[in-house]
Design a protein around this motif. Structure first.
Motif, PDB file in Angstrom:
ATOM      1  N   PRO A   6     -35.019   1.722  29.412  1.00  0.00           N
ATOM      2  CA  PRO A   6     -34.478   2.320  30.642  1.00  0.00           C
ATOM      3  C   PRO A   6     -35.530   3.113  31.434  1.00  0.00           C
ATOM      4  O   PRO A   6     -35.589   3.016  32.659  1.00  0.00           O
ATOM      5  N   ALA A   7     -36.380   3.866  30.745  1.00  0.00           N
ATOM      6  CA  ALA A   7     -37.423   4.632  31.440  1.00  0.00           C
ATOM      7  C   ALA A   7     -38.453   3.692  32.053  1.00  0.00           C
ATOM      8  O   ALA A   7     -38.927   3.911  33.176  1.00  0.00           O
ATOM      9  N   ALA A  10     -36.856   2.007  35.133  1.00  0.00           N
ATOM     10  CA  ALA A  10     -36.766   2.963  36.247  1.00  0.00           C
ATOM     11  C   ALA A  10     -38.110   3.096  36.953  1.00  0.00           C
ATOM     12  O   ALA A  10     -38.182   3.122  38.193  1.00  0.00           O
ATOM     13  N   MET A  11     -39.196   3.161  36.182  1.00  0.00           N
ATOM     14  CA  MET A  11     -40.529   3.254  36.786  1.00  0.00           C
ATOM     15  C   MET A  11     -40.845   1.988  37.572  1.00  0.00           C
ATOM     16  O   MET A  11     -41.317   2.040  38.697  1.00  0.00           O
ATOM     17  N   LEU A  12     -40.589   0.831  36.983  1.00  0.00           N
ATOM     18  CA  LEU A  12     -40.903  -0.431  37.658  1.00  0.00           C
ATOM     19  C   LEU A  12     -40.093  -0.610  38.940  1.00  0.00           C
ATOM     20  O   LEU A  12     -40.604  -1.138  39.935  1.00  0.00           O
ATOM     21  N   GLU A  13     -38.868  -0.157  38.935  1.00  0.00           N
ATOM     22  CA  GLU A  13     -38.031  -0.266  40.141  1.00  0.00           C
ATOM     23  C   GLU A  13     -38.580   0.585  41.281  1.00  0.00           C
ATOM     24  O   GLU A  13     -38.422   0.235  42.451  1.00  0.00           O
ATOM     25  N   ARG A  14     -39.266   1.679  40.961  1.00  0.00           N
ATOM     26  CA  ARG A  14     -39.899   2.492  42.021  1.00  0.00           C
ATOM     27  C   ARG A  14     -40.985   1.700  42.742  1.00  0.00           C
ATOM     28  O   ARG A  14     -41.343   2.011  43.869  1.00  0.00           O
ATOM     29  N   ILE A 104     -40.693  -1.780  19.881  1.00  0.00           N
ATOM     30  CA  ILE A 104     -41.812  -0.942  20.306  1.00  0.00           C
ATOM     31  C   ILE A 104     -41.343   0.115  21.298  1.00  0.00           C
ATOM     32  O   ILE A 104     -40.304  -0.023  21.938  1.00  0.00           O
ATOM     33  N   THR A 105     -42.124   1.147  21.395  1.00  0.00           N
ATOM     34  CA  THR A 105     -41.974   2.163  22.432  1.00  0.00           C
ATOM     35  C   THR A 105     -43.235   2.089  23.270  1.00  0.00           C
ATOM     36  O   THR A 105     -44.334   2.001  22.727  1.00  0.00           O
ATOM     37  N   VAL A 106     -43.078   2.070  24.581  1.00  0.00           N
ATOM     38  CA  VAL A 106     -44.259   2.019  25.443  1.00  0.00           C
ATOM     39  C   VAL A 106     -44.496   3.391  26.052  1.00  0.00           C
ATOM     40  O   VAL A 106     -43.576   4.188  26.214  1.00  0.00           O
ATOM     41  N   ASN A 107     -45.741   3.663  26.371  1.00  0.00           N
ATOM     42  CA  ASN A 107     -46.097   4.873  27.091  1.00  0.00           C
ATOM     43  C   ASN A 107     -45.930   4.541  28.566  1.00  0.00           C
ATOM     44  O   ASN A 107     -46.769   3.854  29.156  1.00  0.00           O
ATOM     45  N   VAL A 108     -44.832   4.977  29.154  1.00  0.00           N
ATOM     46  CA  VAL A 108     -44.494   4.615  30.532  1.00  0.00           C
ATOM     47  C   VAL A 108     -45.577   5.072  31.497  1.00  0.00           C
ATOM     48  O   VAL A 108     -45.913   4.360  32.446  1.00  0.00           O
TER      49      VAL A 108
END
Length: 121
Positions: A6-7, A10-14, A104-108
């Motif tokens: 989700p995070a 949200a960043m990519l949609e910006r 995995i967890t990514v560093n947004v």
């Protein structure tokens, strides 16, 4: 799976990215999606085989588990004239083939910096 998807979304949609769910679809639809993409991004997996359908110059950003960073798709991207980059959350560790299927967890923030470079902003 990307645990903090989700995070990331949200960043990519910006940046006006279209988010396409990775799900089974007809081959013709897969070809069209990848052929029309300017940027292809996602966690390492078999779906990157569809890079075959990308136009030269398409940007590829592959997300990795730090325990599994084998990147056979970098060769494919190079041969096809794609612009390849990878993002790993944390220090790269020795390859553990069992980790290939781990979530995995990514560093947004790191991914966002890569997106800014890709978009030339």
């Amino acid at each position: 799976r990307v645990l903090n998807e989700p995070a990331l979304v949200a960043m990519l949609e910006r940046y006006n990215f279209s988010i396409i769910e990775d799900k089974p679809r007809p081959v013709a639809e897969q070809i069209a999606l990848f052929h029309n993409a300017d940027v292809v991004m996602g966690p390492h997996g078999a779906g990157f085989t569809n890079l075959l359908w990308c136009r030269p110059g398409t940007q590829v950003l592959e997300l990795f588990n730090p325990h599994y960073t084998a990147n056979p798709y970098v060769y494919l991207a190079t041969v096809l004239g794609l612009r390849y980059a990878a993002c790993v959350n944390g220090p790269v560790r020795p390859i553990n083939y069992r980790a290939m299927a781990e979530d995995i967890t990514v560093n947004v923030a790191d991914v966002e910096r890569a997106i800014v470079r890709i978009l030339g902003r």
